[in-house]
Design a protein around this motif. Structure first.
Motif, PDB file in Angstrom:
ATOM      1  N   ILE A 192       0.827  -1.215   0.000  1.00 46.61           N
ATOM      2  CA  ILE A 192       0.000   0.000   0.000  1.00 46.61           C
ATOM      3  C   ILE A 192       0.858   1.260   0.000  1.00 46.61           C
ATOM      4  O   ILE A 192       1.671   1.484   0.893  1.00 46.61           O
ATOM      5  N   ASP A 193       0.628   2.092  -1.004  1.00 47.06           N
ATOM      6  CA  ASP A 193       1.305   3.388  -1.085  1.00 47.06           C
ATOM      7  C   ASP A 193       0.439   4.461  -0.435  1.00 47.06           C
ATOM      8  O   ASP A 193       0.912   5.266   0.361  1.00 47.06           O
ATOM      9  N   CYS A 194      -0.847   4.479  -0.781  1.00 49.82           N
ATOM     10  CA  CYS A 194      -1.771   5.476  -0.234  1.00 49.82           C
ATOM     11  C   CYS A 194      -3.181   4.910  -0.256  1.00 49.82           C
ATOM     12  O   CYS A 194      -3.503   4.031  -1.061  1.00 49.82           O
ATOM     13  N   ILE A 195      -4.026   5.411   0.647  1.00 50.08           N
ATOM     14  CA  ILE A 195      -5.425   5.011   0.713  1.00 50.08           C
ATOM     15  C   ILE A 195      -6.292   6.229   0.415  1.00 50.08           C
ATOM     16  O   ILE A 195      -6.118   7.293   1.030  1.00 50.08           O
ATOM     17  N   TYR A 196      -7.215   6.090  -0.533  1.00 50.80           N
ATOM     18  CA  TYR A 196      -8.125   7.175  -0.884  1.00 50.80           C
ATOM     19  C   TYR A 196      -9.535   6.834  -0.418  1.00 50.80           C
ATOM     20  O   TYR A 196     -10.008   5.714  -0.604  1.00 50.80           O
ATOM     21  N   ILE A 197     -10.195   7.827   0.170  1.00 51.67           N
ATOM     22  CA  ILE A 197     -11.547   7.649   0.693  1.00 51.67           C
ATOM     23  C   ILE A 197     -12.563   8.057  -0.366  1.00 51.67           C
ATOM     24  O   ILE A 197     -12.330   8.968  -1.157  1.00 51.67           O
ATOM     25  N   HIS A 198     -13.701   7.384  -0.383  1.00 51.86           N
ATOM     26  CA  HIS A 198     -14.763   7.642  -1.351  1.00 51.86           C
ATOM     27  C   HIS A 198     -15.053   9.149  -1.471  1.00 51.86           C
ATOM     28  O   HIS A 198     -15.168   9.842  -0.464  1.00 51.86           O
ATOM     29  N   PRO A 199     -15.192   9.658  -2.703  1.00 52.07           N
ATOM     30  CA  PRO A 199     -15.390  11.106  -2.892  1.00 52.07           C
ATOM     31  C   PRO A 199     -16.654  11.672  -2.254  1.00 52.07           C
ATOM     32  O   PRO A 199     -16.711  12.877  -1.957  1.00 52.07           O
ATOM     33  N   LYS A 200     -17.653  10.850  -2.024  1.00 52.26           N
ATOM     34  CA  LYS A 200     -18.902  11.346  -1.432  1.00 52.26           C
ATOM     35  C   LYS A 200     -19.012  11.024   0.063  1.00 52.26           C
ATOM     36  O   LYS A 200     -20.059  11.233   0.663  1.00 52.26           O
ATOM     37  N   SER A 201     -17.964  10.544   0.655  1.00 52.40           N
ATOM     38  CA  SER A 201     -18.012  10.187   2.077  1.00 52.40           C
ATOM     39  C   SER A 201     -17.941  11.433   2.960  1.00 52.40           C
ATOM     40  O   SER A 201     -17.448  12.486   2.552  1.00 52.40           O
TER      41      SER A 201
END
Length: 233
Positions: A192-201
């Protein structure tokens, strides 16, 4: 362990960015057990997974006349091959968010091809191969069958938007009976390099993921998707 296969097409760029979009429960399972889930090939939504195009099928039928059981072998292989799918893209994909996450609470793992290969090298139990999926016309184009992995590296053109790289393992040599899939050990910190959160969260959801990652002993960078950033006007 990851093993290179000269017959399987794969870019040589280790910095190529790839993504996996998933829901929170699957993400927690990955971190908690440090294992990557690989789905049995015939359990995917696409019923053509692991099958052949029409021109190839006609060719195999002719061979089967002299080799009884030839077709049965390929049918059985669909239950013996497990796959982990990744999306090739320099940027986030709105379509992938829509397809693979629900209720605005999904997330995406961003990594690179090189990191994925290194992370798989830590596993000494199973042999994995990585290849890029080819998208073809199943009524007109030929799928080679010299390599037993080829049927799992071709899909219909309707799925081109997936831009898929696959980790593939054949469990036949291990004498396993697979139900829905198989979990294999993987080096999570390398993967894992980075974790992205859902855009509408909501913000609370991002904070939840950050706290969850911290409590499980990781320090990954967690970012909110910029697909919902403020309009500059």
């Amino acid at each position: 362990m990851f093993v290179e296969n000269a017959e399987i097409a794969l870019t040589s760029d280790p910095n190529m960015i790839i993504w996996k979009y998933l829901d929170l429960s699957k993400f927690v399972d990955l971190l908690l057990y440090r294992k990557l889930f690989m789905s049995r090939s015939d359990k995917f939504e696409d019923q053509y997974e692991g099958t052949f195009s029409e021109p190839t099928y006609e060719e195999i039928k002719k061979l089967a006349e002299y080799k009884p059981g030839f077709l049965d072998y390929y049918k059985a292989q669909r239950k013996k091959v497990v796959i982990s799918s990744w999306h090739i893209n320099e940027y986030e994909s709105f379509a992938m968010w829509q397809i693979f996450t629900q209720r605005n609470e999904g997330l995406a793992i961003q990594t690179t091809l090189g990191r994925l290969q290194q992370a798989l090298a830590a596993n000494e139990e199973y042999v994995q191969h990585i290849g890029e999926v080819n998208y073809i016309d199943y009524k007109k184009e030929h799928i080679p069958f010299e390599n037993p992995y080829f049927p799992f590296l071709f899909k219909r053109k309707s799925f081109q938007y997936e831009r898929e790289i696959r980790v593939i393992t054949d469990v036949s040599p291990y004498g396993l009976e697979i139900d829905n899939g198989l979990k294999i050990e993987i080096d999570i910190e390398t993967l894992i390099d980075c974790i992205y959160i859902h855009p509408k969260s909501e913000n609370w959801y991002k904070n939840l993921v950050i706290e969850l990652v911290r409590r499980l002993g990781f320090d990954f960078r967690v970012e909110k998707s910029d697909l919902e950033s403020d309009i500059l006007i």
